[in-house]
Design a protein around this motif. Sequence first.
Motif, short mmCIF file in Angstrom:
data_model
loop_
_atom_site.label_atom_id
_atom_site.label_comp_id
_atom_site.label_asym_id
_atom_site.label_seq_id
_atom_site.Cartn_x
_atom_site.Cartn_y
_atom_site.Cartn_z
N GLY A 273 13.62 -124.60 7.81
CA GLY A 273 13.69 -124.77 6.35
C GLY A 273 14.70 -123.89 5.66
N PHE A 274 15.55 -123.17 6.43
CA PHE A 274 16.57 -122.33 5.80
C PHE A 274 17.71 -123.21 5.28
CE2 PHE A 274 14.30 -119.17 8.18
CZ PHE A 274 14.41 -118.03 7.41
N ALA A 275 18.27 -122.80 4.15
CA ALA A 275 19.41 -123.52 3.56
C ALA A 275 20.71 -122.89 4.07
CB ALA A 275 19.37 -123.43 2.04
N GLY A 276 21.75 -123.70 4.12
CA GLY A 276 23.10 -123.20 4.42
C GLY A 276 23.21 -122.48 5.75
N ALA A 277 22.46 -122.93 6.78
CA ALA A 277 22.52 -122.25 8.08
C ALA A 277 23.94 -122.33 8.62
CB ALA A 277 21.55 -122.91 9.05
N GLN A 278 24.49 -121.20 9.00
CA GLN A 278 25.89 -121.20 9.44
C GLN A 278 26.19 -120.00 10.33
OE1 GLN A 278 28.53 -119.82 5.99
NE2 GLN A 278 26.59 -120.36 5.00
N GLU A 279 27.22 -120.20 11.17
CA GLU A 279 27.75 -119.09 11.95
C GLU A 279 28.80 -118.40 11.10
OE1 GLU A 279 29.13 -120.24 15.86
OE2 GLU A 279 30.28 -118.38 16.04
N ILE A 280 28.77 -117.08 11.05
CA ILE A 280 29.76 -116.34 10.27
C ILE A 280 31.02 -116.20 11.13
CG2 ILE A 280 30.27 -114.19 9.03
CD1 ILE A 280 27.90 -115.77 7.85
N PRO A 281 32.17 -116.70 10.66
CA PRO A 281 33.40 -116.59 11.47
C PRO A 281 33.64 -115.13 11.84
CG PRO A 281 33.79 -117.89 9.48
CD PRO A 281 32.42 -117.31 9.35
N ARG A 282 33.90 -114.90 13.13
CA ARG A 282 33.97 -113.52 13.61
C ARG A 282 35.36 -112.95 13.38
NH1 ARG A 282 34.42 -112.12 19.32
NH2 ARG A 282 34.20 -109.86 19.49
N SER A 283 35.46 -112.01 12.44
CA SER A 283 36.75 -111.36 12.18
C SER A 283 36.69 -109.89 12.56
CB SER A 283 37.08 -111.50 10.69
OG SER A 283 36.05 -110.93 9.92
N TRP A 284 35.59 -109.46 13.20
CA TRP A 284 35.40 -108.07 13.60
C TRP A 284 35.55 -107.97 15.13
CZ3 TRP A 284 31.76 -111.16 11.12
CH2 TRP A 284 30.82 -111.74 11.94
N ALA A 285 35.79 -106.75 15.61
CA ALA A 285 36.01 -106.59 17.05
C ALA A 285 34.70 -106.41 17.82
CB ALA A 285 36.91 -105.37 17.29
N ALA A 286 33.65 -105.94 17.15
CA ALA A 286 32.39 -105.65 17.85
C ALA A 286 31.86 -106.93 18.52
CB ALA A 286 31.36 -105.11 16.86
N PRO A 287 31.25 -106.78 19.73
CA PRO A 287 30.85 -107.97 20.49
C PRO A 287 29.55 -108.58 20.00
CG PRO A 287 30.28 -106.00 21.71
CD PRO A 287 30.95 -105.53 20.44
N VAL A 288 29.52 -108.94 18.73
CA VAL A 288 28.32 -109.55 18.15
C VAL A 288 28.71 -110.80 17.39
CG1 VAL A 288 28.42 -108.08 16.09
CG2 VAL A 288 26.29 -109.16 16.68
N GLN A 289 27.88 -111.83 17.58
CA GLN A 289 28.08 -113.10 16.90
C GLN A 289 26.93 -113.22 15.90
OE1 GLN A 289 27.94 -116.22 19.79
NE2 GLN A 289 29.19 -117.61 18.57
N LEU A 290 27.25 -113.61 14.66
CA LEU A 290 26.26 -113.52 13.58
C LEU A 290 26.09 -114.89 12.92
CD1 LEU A 290 24.64 -111.39 11.87
CD2 LEU A 290 26.66 -111.21 10.41
#
Length: 296
Positions: A273-290
């Motif tokens: 039921g969450f709105a606007g579910a999306q992957e945040i484009p990764r512009s950082w170097a840390a090995p995390v996907q958000l």
Amino acid sequence: MASENLMASAVRLGASVDALAALAAFVRLETEDLPADPVVRELLSRIAEELGADIGTTGAPAEAAPVVGLARTFLRQAAELIENPGRSGGWEQVDVPLLQSIGRLSMAISGAIMTAERLLPDLGAQLGRADSTFLDIGTGTGWLAIAMAQTHPDLTVTGIDIFSPSLDLARANVREAGLDGRVELLLQDATQLPAGPGYDAIWLPLPFLPGVIIEPVIAAAARALRPGGWLLPGTFIGPPDRLSQLLNDLRIVRSGGHPWRPDEIAGMLTGAGFAGAQEIPRSWAAPVQLWAGQRR
Ligand SMILES: C[S@@+](CC[C@H](N)C(=O)[O-])C[C@H]1O[C@@H](n2cnc3c(N)ncnc32)[C@H](O)[C@@H]1O
């Protein structure tokens, strides 16, 4: 693979292990007040230059900590993999330096969240408000909770975990950072989150939670957020080649998690039921996907 090739592979890969350790050693010498043999210092400096390491971006202690944390985490986990090649996933470890190192590495997640705040103005406004609240699920040794409090001066952070030894370390880290009044630590299972605290945002660390509990945790998080609040699931990510992806999946499985594919995560958020579910484009170097999803 013939035994000659096996040794050739081991020799080639061994150079990468040494290079990661040398990079972390160089960063420590540049950012901490440590004595060093001049010959060793000079060699480390030349190796860092050869690696193209830009000390300008890692020179500040706050930026160096996650880099050293990554090297310590990867090298300790690699050694543990050799000692216990077949163990199943889980996080009940009492290797204190490893717990602290992965915590230091996870401080970099606050930078990824700050990028998400710029892309999602609602999230930025909520975490910038005077009485804003943030829940750090699986707080471990508390370093992400500390980084969020340090980078968001008006934020109050609650960190929850089911592993008491880590929470004890987290309490000492929070006290040492002078954040006792702004970071609360609780022994609490994410599946049993109470409804209604009305958090503005919740961090959900997918690599440490078994796959079967993720949907119940997402549902519990939805009840714990205030309407308009954000759920921020994240997972590990490495370089895009096939070998790196397999190694990343292995790291996740041995950490107790499930190697979700990106569309599965967005789908679970939408399904809950969450709105606007999306992957945040990764512009950082840390090995995390958000990812991000907003409670309706
Ligand atoms: C390795 S830590 C993450 C690093 C952390 N951000 C830090 O700063 O140290 C992940 C934590 O998730 C915790 N965890 C696993 N399952 C959990 C659950 N169901 N509820 C809450 N915490 C959980 C583990 O005990 C572990 O301490």
